[in-house]
Motif scaffolding. Sequence first.
Motif, PDB file in Angstrom:
ATOM      1  N   LEU A 235       0.860  -1.178   0.000  1.00 43.17           N
ATOM      2  CA  LEU A 235       0.000   0.000   0.000  1.00 43.17           C
ATOM      3  C   LEU A 235       0.901   1.233   0.000  1.00 43.17           C
ATOM      4  N   LEU A 236       0.856   1.996  -1.092  1.00 42.23           N
ATOM      5  CA  LEU A 236       1.727   3.148  -1.287  1.00 42.23           C
ATOM      6  C   LEU A 236       0.926   4.439  -1.137  1.00 42.23           C
ATOM      7  N   SER A 237       1.274   5.231  -0.138  1.00 39.92           N
ATOM      8  CA  SER A 237       0.646   6.536   0.040  1.00 39.92           C
ATOM      9  C   SER A 237       1.648   7.604  -0.364  1.00 39.92           C
ATOM     10  N   THR A 238       1.246   8.499  -1.268  1.00 38.53           N
ATOM     11  CA  THR A 238       2.184   9.494  -1.777  1.00 38.53           C
ATOM     12  C   THR A 238       1.444  10.707  -2.334  1.00 38.53           C
ATOM     13  N   HIS A 239       2.165  11.831  -2.413  1.00 35.64           N
ATOM     14  CA  HIS A 239       1.667  13.011  -3.108  1.00 35.64           C
ATOM     15  C   HIS A 239       2.209  13.066  -4.531  1.00 35.64           C
ATOM     16  N   LEU A 240       3.145  12.173  -4.861  1.00 36.66           N
ATOM     17  CA  LEU A 240       3.797  12.192  -6.167  1.00 36.66           C
ATOM     18  C   LEU A 240       3.004  11.346  -7.159  1.00 36.66           C
ATOM     19  N   VAL A 241       2.252  12.017  -8.009  1.00 31.90           N
ATOM     20  CA  VAL A 241       1.401  11.333  -8.978  1.00 31.90           C
ATOM     21  C   VAL A 241       2.236  10.456  -9.910  1.00 31.90           C
ATOM     22  N   GLU A 242       3.426  10.921 -10.247  1.00 28.10           N
ATOM     23  CA  GLU A 242       4.294  10.173 -11.158  1.00 28.10           C
ATOM     24  C   GLU A 242       4.654   8.799 -10.597  1.00 28.10           C
ATOM     25  N   ASP A 243       4.885   8.717  -9.274  1.00 26.27           N
ATOM     26  CA  ASP A 243       5.219   7.430  -8.664  1.00 26.27           C
ATOM     27  C   ASP A 243       4.052   6.449  -8.781  1.00 26.27           C
ATOM     28  N   VAL A 244       2.840   6.946  -8.589  1.00 28.09           N
ATOM     29  CA  VAL A 244       1.662   6.077  -8.705  1.00 28.09           C
ATOM     30  C   VAL A 244       1.526   5.570 -10.138  1.00 28.09           C
ATOM     31  N   TYR A 245       1.723   6.464 -11.109  1.00 33.84           N
ATOM     32  CA  TYR A 245       1.615   6.063 -12.512  1.00 33.84           C
ATOM     33  C   TYR A 245       2.655   5.008 -12.869  1.00 33.84           C
ATOM     34  N   GLN A 246       3.868   5.152 -12.363  1.00 34.50           N
ATOM     35  CA  GLN A 246       4.949   4.236 -12.703  1.00 34.50           C
ATOM     36  C   GLN A 246       4.817   2.884 -12.007  1.00 34.50           C
ATOM     37  N   LEU A 247       4.300   2.884 -10.776  1.00 31.44           N
ATOM     38  CA  LEU A 247       4.375   1.683  -9.951  1.00 31.44           C
ATOM     39  C   LEU A 247       3.080   0.896  -9.809  1.00 31.44           C
ATOM     40  N   CYS A 248       1.946   1.562  -9.849  1.00 31.64           N
ATOM     41  CA  CYS A 248       0.702   0.959  -9.371  1.00 31.64           C
ATOM     42  C   CYS A 248      -0.175   0.411 -10.486  1.00 31.64           C
ATOM     43  N   ALA A 249      -0.582  -0.843 -10.327  1.00 37.50           N
ATOM     44  CA  ALA A 249      -1.562  -1.423 -11.245  1.00 37.50           C
ATOM     45  C   ALA A 249      -2.963  -0.916 -10.920  1.00 37.50           C
ATOM     46  N   GLU A 250      -3.209  -0.595  -9.646  1.00 42.55           N
ATOM     47  CA  GLU A 250      -4.492  -0.069  -9.199  1.00 42.55           C
ATOM     48  C   GLU A 250      -4.241   1.093  -8.244  1.00 42.55           C
ATOM     49  N   MET A 251      -5.214   2.005  -8.186  1.00 48.17           N
ATOM     50  CA  MET A 251      -5.057   3.163  -7.316  1.00 48.17           C
ATOM     51  C   MET A 251      -6.418   3.654  -6.843  1.00 48.17           C
ATOM     52  N   ALA A 252      -6.383   4.519  -5.833  1.00 50.42           N
ATOM     53  CA  ALA A 252      -7.599   5.166  -5.346  1.00 50.42           C
ATOM     54  C   ALA A 252      -7.290   6.624  -5.048  1.00 50.42           C
ATOM     55  N   ILE A 253      -8.270   7.479  -5.286  1.00 52.74           N
ATOM     56  CA  ILE A 253      -8.161   8.891  -4.931  1.00 52.74           C
ATOM     57  C   ILE A 253      -9.114   9.158  -3.771  1.00 52.74           C
ATOM     58  N   LEU A 254      -8.576   9.726  -2.689  1.00 58.95           N
ATOM     59  CA  LEU A 254      -9.366  10.055  -1.506  1.00 58.95           C
ATOM     60  C   LEU A 254      -9.489  11.568  -1.388  1.00 58.95           C
ATOM     61  N   HIS A 255     -10.630  11.993  -0.857  1.00 59.84           N
ATOM     62  CA  HIS A 255     -10.844  13.434  -0.630  1.00 59.84           C
ATOM     63  C   HIS A 255     -11.850  13.605   0.495  1.00 59.84           C
ATOM     64  N   SER A 256     -11.461  14.357   1.509  1.00 58.38           N
ATOM     65  CA  SER A 256     -12.336  14.632   2.659  1.00 58.38           C
ATOM     66  C   SER A 256     -12.888  13.355   3.279  1.00 58.38           C
ATOM     67  N   GLY A 257     -12.036  12.345   3.385  1.00 57.61           N
ATOM     68  CA  GLY A 257     -12.416  11.093   4.013  1.00 57.61           C
ATOM     69  C   GLY A 257     -13.214  10.144   3.151  1.00 57.61           C
ATOM     70  N   LYS A 258     -13.514  10.565   1.918  1.00 60.60           N
ATOM     71  CA  LYS A 258     -14.325   9.734   1.032  1.00 60.60           C
ATOM     72  C   LYS A 258     -13.500   9.165  -0.103  1.00 60.60           C
ATOM     73  N   LEU A 259     -13.901   8.008  -0.560  1.00 60.82           N
ATOM     74  CA  LEU A 259     -13.283   7.388  -1.722  1.00 60.82           C
ATOM     75  C   LEU A 259     -13.901   8.005  -2.973  1.00 60.82           C
ATOM     76  N   LYS A 260     -13.078   8.731  -3.743  1.00 59.76           N
ATOM     77  CA  LYS A 260     -13.580   9.383  -4.951  1.00 59.76           C
ATOM     78  C   LYS A 260     -13.702   8.401  -6.113  1.00 59.76           C
ATOM     79  N   ILE A 261     -12.635   7.634  -6.347  1.00 60.57           N
ATOM     80  CA  ILE A 261     -12.630   6.736  -7.497  1.00 60.57           C
ATOM     81  C   ILE A 261     -11.486   5.743  -7.350  1.00 60.57           C
TER      82      ILE A 261
END
Length: 287
Positions: free
Chosen positions: A185-211
């Motif tokens: 489970l990778l938590s980061t502010h670096l969008v590039e790292d998520v794009y390079q490493l992750c097969a799946e991802m989630a975007i959170l905002h104000s405690g809610k799962l956006k997508i």
Amino acid sequence: MIIDGLSLIYPNGVKAIDKMSLNISQGIFGLLGPNGAGKSSLMKTLVGLQKPSSGQVLFNNVDIIRDPDHIKRTLGYLPQEFGVLPKANAFQLLEHLAILKGIKDKSFRKLHINYLLREVNLDQHASREVYTFSGGMRQRFGLAQALLGNPQFIVVDEPTAGLDPEERNRINGILSKIGQQRIVLLSTHLVEDVYQLCAEMAILHSGKLKITGSPKELIKALEGKIWARPAASDEAEIPDFSSVMIRKNFIGGESWITVFSENRPDGFQLQKPTLEDFYFCSIKNLI
């Protein structure tokens, strides 16, 4: 790991996690979100450091809310920042941590530690005091300690923050290899790292799962909808109200405006969408 209807409300009334449901399978799963999105609260809950207000989390068919020791027995954790014992070298500190993790056999412990030091490319620095390590070396040491005992669930928090490009690539290479055999489970502010490493991802905002989804598939949803043009330094509004500005940044010292629009706004050129574009569109509720 199956997260079902997870909520966490702090005593001051802040809803840090709001009815979140999520499936995390083997591989590297990325968490993106601004400060206060709920990333840290979610991670602390998953590793058993705090109990949620409601909901269920299953790991290997065991409810880890009721039995937090189950996840702790198979957990590796790399925090964003961590201290080290002064004057302890890399091998000594890993041995100390291995003993705390319950690795009792001395011969196996030595083999295991030497193997991990080779995996993170620190075997030539085993006798060097960890407090003298550079930032990148310390993060690689952090990955080695997170792998002690062969955990099947690893949480890494901002592992490449503040590192130079070469060290970032080295860390990401290690994470990619780790993710082939377990859940990371990778938590980061670096969008590039998520794009390079992750097969799946989630975007959170104000405690809610956006997508949730594959970064590449999420980007496809923006094809033909991202436009950009140079901007005046004092420009803050977009005259065409059929467009929504998603970001304003600098390229080669020149200010640029990027917008989301179903149709081409006057003066704008079509752009190849990026995961950063998708992130901003998601936060702004455009998709």
